[in-house]
Design an enzyme around this catalytic site. Structure first.
Site, PDB file in Angstrom:
ATOM      1  N   ASP A 199      -1.831   6.107  -3.284  1.00  0.00           N
ATOM      2  CA  ASP A 199      -0.530   5.261  -2.891  1.00  0.00           C
ATOM      3  C   ASP A 199      -0.386   4.364  -3.930  1.00  0.00           C
ATOM      4  O   ASP A 199      -0.659   4.423  -5.046  1.00  0.00           O
ATOM      5  CB  ASP A 199      -0.974   4.932  -1.759  1.00  0.00           C
ATOM      6  CG  ASP A 199      -2.288   3.995  -1.704  1.00  0.00           C
ATOM      7  OD1 ASP A 199      -3.116   4.035  -2.530  1.00  0.00           O
ATOM      8  OD2 ASP A 199      -2.509   3.133  -0.749  1.00  0.00           O
TER       9      ASP A 199
ATOM     10  N   ASP B  29      -5.827   2.354  -3.806  1.00  0.00           N
ATOM     11  CA  ASP B  29      -6.920   2.350  -3.030  1.00  0.00           C
ATOM     12  C   ASP B  29      -7.317   3.556  -2.375  1.00  0.00           C
ATOM     13  O   ASP B  29      -8.487   3.849  -1.706  1.00  0.00           O
ATOM     14  CB  ASP B  29      -7.206   0.834  -2.058  1.00  0.00           C
ATOM     15  CG  ASP B  29      -6.062   0.854  -1.104  1.00  0.00           C
ATOM     16  OD1 ASP B  29      -5.051   1.706  -1.086  1.00  0.00           O
ATOM     17  OD2 ASP B  29      -6.042   0.070  -0.151  1.00  0.00           O
TER      18      ASP B  29
ATOM     19  N   SER C 233       0.832  -1.220  -0.132  1.00  0.00           N
ATOM     20  CA  SER C 233      -0.128  -0.057  -0.001  1.00  0.00           C
ATOM     21  C   SER C 233       0.915   1.070   0.068  1.00  0.00           C
ATOM     22  O   SER C 233       1.526   1.436  -0.896  1.00  0.00           O
ATOM     23  CB  SER C 233      -1.088  -0.130   1.364  1.00  0.00           C
ATOM     24  OG  SER C 233      -1.777   0.908   1.102  1.00  0.00           O
TER      25      SER C 233
HETATM   26 MG    MG Z   1      -3.145   1.383  -0.752  1.00  0.00          MG
END
Ligand code: MG
Length: 458
Positions: A242, A246, A101
């Protein structure tokens, strides 16, 4: 091969580590084959973000899955929401997403998803961990070799979003968008999606070669390049993600980087306006702005523990209109899927700007200002629990919210303290109508924790 490397961090949002240090390929094979055993019959989707370690990790994941006869569909590099969409699309039994992430590039992680592309929760990770610790992995498997094929998840993902967005509204009032994917997987989705909607798109940091020109967490400190780029290109809005896209953070037409909460509020506002009210689910660390927005439409806000799986579970249960994690810029639009989705958030934002014919800064001006302060306190795990116990006995009136950690709520302000799930630390957040007050709330909590520590030590 018994057990696994104890340094691997199991969290409610993934199994994380530094590649080849705390997360080795041996661990990855074991985790993947254990997951394959518990996930049930059917295909497993595998996909990854743009980190250089993603490729060898994906190969280890596929080795773990095919070694016990699983049918693997490899969607290769794609945003997390696109991979989750593919799981639902292919009616797969689940999926493994390889992405750390917003964490630094040397980190990587495995996120596990079940049928319908829903991320699995803490309980599931605990059961996988026990499974790996308790038994010998890899010897008692049936002698079945699985299969692997690649599949392009984008056409169907784009179709789902384009069917949901009011394309006519965007076409009749085109928006100029500057896109910064930070070298992450969003580069394969957001610019293309926005162009399909008829937007004029300019890109910065939208390569996917594994070079990261800015820190991967999009926030007010890391989006200086995008801020300049919005101004130099005369864009109406800037959007950033990122590494696995998401999250979505936006920049106004005058180059001001919004707090993740503010971008979230703009979208919640647009959705509630369109639906004439409804129900919003978000986490305890998200700004009070969401209550202000909901109030305009007589909508209800329900708050849950931090973590996408927690938000999704409650959204499904309550049939929420919109939701997500405002604190990190994660928007969930259930009309498309129950997933924090950055490219979808950008498309919805563009639709809202086209429909309202307003600039981002005009829309923000209608909102009250809030200030958020954060502090991280590093303490050993054992002490953290004692501190939390002591704090909960000190605060026991009705203004205390124990949904996740301890949150003290005042009049249009709050302070939250909760143990970090990924580090030996506690995080303190405070929000208030002035920066000074938010700082003071944080400082008071830190002082209180320090006094508890000295009492515990005496
Ligand atoms: Mg993420």
């Amino acid at each position: 091969m018994k057990g696994f490397n104890e340094a691997v961090i199991f969290t409610s949002s993934g199994i994380r580590g530094v590649f080849n240090e705390t997360l080795t390929l041996e661990d990855v094979v074991k985790i993947s084959s254990s997951f394959a055993e518990v996930v049930g019959e059917g295909k497993i989707v595998v996909g990854r973000d743009t980190r250089p370690s993603g490729k060898p990790i994906a190969e280890a994941v596929i080795a773990g899955l095919t070694s016990i006869g699983k049918e693997v569909v490899d969607v290769e590099v794609a945003p997390t929401p696109t991979i989750l969409h593919a799981i639902r699309d292919l009616k797969a039994a689940g999926g493994i997403i390889i992405s750390a992430s917003h964490n630094p590039p040397e980190w990587n992680a495995l996120k596990l998803a079940g049928p319908e592309g829903l991320l699995l929760d803490e309980e599931y990770y605990t059961s996988i961990k026990k499974r790996i610790s308790k038994r010998t992995v890899g010897r008692d498997r049936p002698r079945l070799i699985g299969t692997v094929r690649t599949w392009n998840p984008f056409p169907s993902y784009f179709r789902s979003i384009l069917d949901y967005i009011d394309r006519e509204a965007v076409r009749s009032n085109p928006v100029k968008v500057a896109v910064d994917c930070g070298g992450g997987a969003g580069a394969l989705a957001t610019p293309i999606l926005l162009r399909k909607l008829g937007c004029e798109v300019k890109t910065i940091h939208c390569h996917t070669c594994g070079f990261f020109p800015r820190p991967l967490e999009p926030n007010q400190k890391t989006l200086g390049d995008l801020s300049q780029f919005v101004i130099s290109t005369g864009s109406d809005v800037g959007v950033a993600h990122d590494c696995d896209a998401d999250r979505m953070v936006c920049v106004s037409e005058d180059g001001a980087v919004l707090r993740p909460d503010e971008g979230f509020a703009l979208i919640v506002d647009g959705v509630l306006r369109e639906k004439k009210g409804g129900l919003v689910v978000t986490n305890v660390a998200t700004s009070l702005l969401v209550e202000d927005v909901a109030e305009k439409y007589g909508a209800k806000v329900v708050r849950v523990a931090v973590g996408e799986a927690n938000v999704v579970k409650e959204m499904v249960r309550l049939k929420a209109t919109v939701g997500g994690e405002g604190s990190s810029g994660g928007v969930i639009l259930p009309a498309v899927h129950y997933v924090r989705d950055g490219p979808l958030a950008c498309a919805k934002l563009v639709e809202i700007l086209a429909k309202t014919k307003a600039g981002v800064s005009d829309l923000l001006r209608e909102y009250p200002s809030y200030y958020l302060e954060r502090v991280k306190l590093s303490y050993p795990k054992a002490l953290r629990h004692k501190i939390m116990d002591e704090l909960s006995s000190r605060y026991s009136d009705e203004n205390v919210d124990l949904t996740d950690g301890i949150k003290l709520c005042g009049d249009r302000e709050w302070v939250l303290i909760r143990p970090s799930r990924t580090e030996p630390a506690m995080r303190v957040w405070a929000e208030a109508r002035s920066r000074q007050r938010a700082k003071q709330l944080c400082e008071n909590m830190v002082k209180e924790v320090k006094s508890i520590i000295s009492e515990l030590n005496s």
